[in-house]
Design an enzyme around this catalytic site. Sequence first.
Site, short mmCIF file in Angstrom:
data_model
loop_
_atom_site.label_atom_id
_atom_site.label_comp_id
_atom_site.label_asym_id
_atom_site.label_seq_id
_atom_site.Cartn_x
_atom_site.Cartn_y
_atom_site.Cartn_z
N ASP A 45 73.67 31.63 -0.06
CA ASP A 45 72.98 30.33 -0.11
C ASP A 45 71.49 30.52 0.19
O ASP A 45 71.10 31.48 0.84
CB ASP A 45 73.48 29.39 1.00
CG ASP A 45 74.96 29.18 0.93
OD1 ASP A 45 75.52 29.26 -0.17
OD2 ASP A 45 75.55 28.93 2.01
N1 URA Z 1 79.35 31.77 3.04
C1 URA Z 1 78.46 30.77 3.11
O1 URA Z 1 78.75 29.70 3.63
N2 URA Z 1 77.25 30.98 2.62
C2 URA Z 1 76.86 32.14 2.05
O2 URA Z 1 75.72 32.26 1.62
C3 URA Z 1 77.80 33.17 2.00
C4 URA Z 1 79.04 32.96 2.50
#
Ligand code: URA
Length: 242
Positions: A103
């Site tokens: 993310d």
């Molecule tokens: N899980 C998440 O919530 N975000 C990420 O970027 C990777 C795994």
Amino acid sequence: MLQRLQKILTAAGVASRRRAEDLITAGRVAVNGQIITELGAKFSADDTITVDGKKIVAVDTPVYYLLNKPKGYISSVKDERGRKTVTALLPQNERIYPVGRLDRDTEGLLLLTNDGTLTNGLLHPRFTVDKTYVASIRAEISAAALTALRCGVKLDGDGRLTAPAKVRVIAASNTETKTEIVIHEGRNRQVRRMFAAVGYEVVALKRTGFAFLTLEGVSRGKWRRLTDDEVKMLYELTGQKR
Ligand code: URA
């Protein structure tokens, strides 16, 4: 990326290096409609290359990077809304893309490559590559929540339980808990949603491990190339041949 013509022919599986050179000097190879007989000439995978008039599919030399992604970058090659993308942090002369995604607000270990075979293998649900995260919450975590995360929880909008995860507390006070969580699935925003499912908001998330790879020696915003041995081991994990 520009490469010698004989190397492009070899990488595309047309002929051995030696035989590729013979094809070129014999005037049997054309680039963008023009016969090339010079052995040192360089071209790219974007050029139209033919041997005896038959088009060959050129393959870029595979490259593999391990990036320590900072917060604020999205895991895409391009963004229509002009947001910063992870590829801006890497050399610009190669067409690479991220293996999976982190993310925008997640930092840490992200692989990038132009090797579609390895990418597909690593992302395929059949292969279970461990991904390690450090997730912080602004609370003390309950024993019941830890057990639920370890056994599997239902994510919002998805009735399936998550696969068992390894979870341990690595630092705790009465206002904050840092946990290390190891998962092998790759559902969208999985770690944040797992914590949400047990009643906690993740306030900081960092991926610290991907299979046997760690962030050691790679500071935030920096990258390194994978070694040949590391690439070989990743291929082995996916049960494919390089
Ligand atoms: N899980 C998440 O919530 N975000 C990420 O970027 C990777 C795994």
